[in-house]
Design a protein around this motif. Structure first.
Motif, PDB file in Angstrom:
ATOM      1  N   THR A  20      56.375  22.393  47.238  1.00 31.81           N
ATOM      2  CA  THR A  20      57.559  21.883  47.936  1.00 31.81           C
ATOM      3  C   THR A  20      57.176  20.771  48.907  1.00 31.81           C
ATOM      4  O   THR A  20      57.857  19.732  48.966  1.00 31.81           O
ATOM      5  CB  THR A  20      58.273  23.016  48.687  1.00 31.81           C
ATOM      6  OG1 THR A  20      58.687  24.001  47.741  1.00 31.81           O
ATOM      7  CG2 THR A  20      59.485  22.511  49.446  1.00 31.81           C
ATOM      8  N   GLU A  21      56.087  20.954  49.642  1.00 31.00           N
ATOM      9  CA  GLU A  21      55.615  19.935  50.586  1.00 31.00           C
ATOM     10  C   GLU A  21      55.240  18.633  49.889  1.00 31.00           C
ATOM     11  O   GLU A  21      55.356  17.561  50.470  1.00 31.00           O
ATOM     12  CB  GLU A  21      54.413  20.451  51.374  1.00 31.00           C
ATOM     13  CG  GLU A  21      54.763  21.520  52.373  1.00 31.00           C
ATOM     14  CD  GLU A  21      53.529  22.153  53.010  1.00 31.00           C
ATOM     15  OE1 GLU A  21      52.386  21.751  52.685  1.00 31.00           O
ATOM     16  OE2 GLU A  21      53.710  23.072  53.813  1.00 31.00           O
ATOM     17  N   LYS A  22      54.766  18.726  48.661  1.00 30.86           N
ATOM     18  CA  LYS A  22      54.395  17.524  47.900  1.00 30.86           C
ATOM     19  C   LYS A  22      55.610  16.859  47.266  1.00 30.86           C
ATOM     20  O   LYS A  22      55.700  15.632  47.222  1.00 30.86           O
ATOM     21  CB  LYS A  22      53.384  17.880  46.793  1.00 30.86           C
ATOM     22  CG  LYS A  22      52.059  18.355  47.297  1.00 30.86           C
ATOM     23  CD  LYS A  22      51.289  17.218  47.912  1.00 30.86           C
ATOM     24  CE  LYS A  22      49.884  17.652  48.274  1.00 30.86           C
ATOM     25  NZ  LYS A  22      49.135  16.566  48.877  1.00 30.86           N
ATOM     26  N   ALA A  33      56.398   6.006  43.850  1.00 26.78           N
ATOM     27  CA  ALA A  33      56.028   7.027  44.837  1.00 26.78           C
ATOM     28  C   ALA A  33      55.769   8.373  44.165  1.00 26.78           C
ATOM     29  O   ALA A  33      54.965   9.167  44.637  1.00 26.78           O
ATOM     30  CB  ALA A  33      57.130   7.174  45.881  1.00 26.78           C
ATOM     31  N   ARG A  34      56.451   8.620  43.062  1.00 28.56           N
ATOM     32  CA  ARG A  34      56.328   9.906  42.376  1.00 28.56           C
ATOM     33  C   ARG A  34      55.047  10.023  41.542  1.00 28.56           C
ATOM     34  O   ARG A  34      54.516  11.119  41.382  1.00 28.56           O
ATOM     35  CB  ARG A  34      57.521  10.124  41.444  1.00 28.56           C
ATOM     36  CG  ARG A  34      58.816  10.322  42.160  1.00 28.56           C
ATOM     37  CD  ARG A  34      59.945  10.446  41.170  1.00 28.56           C
ATOM     38  NE  ARG A  34      61.190  10.721  41.849  1.00 28.56           N
ATOM     39  CZ  ARG A  34      62.219  11.301  41.279  1.00 28.56           C
ATOM     40  NH1 ARG A  34      62.164  11.650  40.011  1.00 28.56           N
ATOM     41  NH2 ARG A  34      63.317  11.521  41.967  1.00 28.56           N
ATOM     42  N   ALA A  62      54.755  23.591  37.324  1.00 28.11           N
ATOM     43  CA  ALA A  62      55.429  22.870  36.235  1.00 28.11           C
ATOM     44  C   ALA A  62      56.846  22.489  36.639  1.00 28.11           C
ATOM     45  O   ALA A  62      57.322  21.395  36.311  1.00 28.11           O
ATOM     46  CB  ALA A  62      55.432  23.719  34.968  1.00 28.11           C
ATOM     47  N   SER A  63      57.526  23.357  37.367  1.00 32.12           N
ATOM     48  CA  SER A  63      58.888  23.043  37.824  1.00 32.12           C
ATOM     49  C   SER A  63      58.876  21.865  38.785  1.00 32.12           C
ATOM     50  O   SER A  63      59.754  20.998  38.718  1.00 32.12           O
ATOM     51  CB  SER A  63      59.514  24.263  38.505  1.00 32.12           C
ATOM     52  OG  SER A  63      59.743  25.280  37.574  1.00 32.12           O
ATOM     53  N   GLY A  64      57.891  21.828  39.662  1.00 27.65           N
ATOM     54  CA  GLY A  64      57.777  20.691  40.575  1.00 27.65           C
ATOM     55  C   GLY A  64      57.605  19.381  39.823  1.00 27.65           C
ATOM     56  O   GLY A  64      58.219  18.362  40.155  1.00 27.65           O
TER      57      GLY A  64
END
Length: 84
Positions: A20-22, A33-34, A62-64
């Motif tokens: 989440t932080e990433k 940026a991604r 994987a969801s991230g």
């Protein structure tokens, strides 16, 4: 690739917060940026597939990646957690 000293033993237990932080800071930004975050998450997923025995951890990573638009398959097609 995820470099440096070995991950702390409790790292896999906090992977949801780490991902989440990433992901959140680049979520509303462009592909430029991604891209580095996606590459990092691919490497982290490959490491998790080798070192972690939790399917949930791999699914979180994987969801991230998918949230950021990455649909590349990581890991062996017939290896552990190949259907995550």
């Amino acid at each position: 690739m995820v470099h440096g000293p070995a991950l702390p033993s409790d790292f896999w237990g906090t992977v949801a917060e780490h991902v989440t932080e990433k992901v959140e800071p680049v979520l509303m930004q462009g592909q430029r940026a991604r891209t580095p975050v996606i590459a990092y998450l691919r490497d982290l997923e490959a490491l998790a597939r080798r070192e972690c025995d939790s399917r949930q951890v791999i699914q979180i990573i994987a969801s991230g990646r998918r949230i950021l638009g990455d649909h590349v398959e990581v890991g062996a097609k017939d290896g552990p957690f190949s259907r995550t």
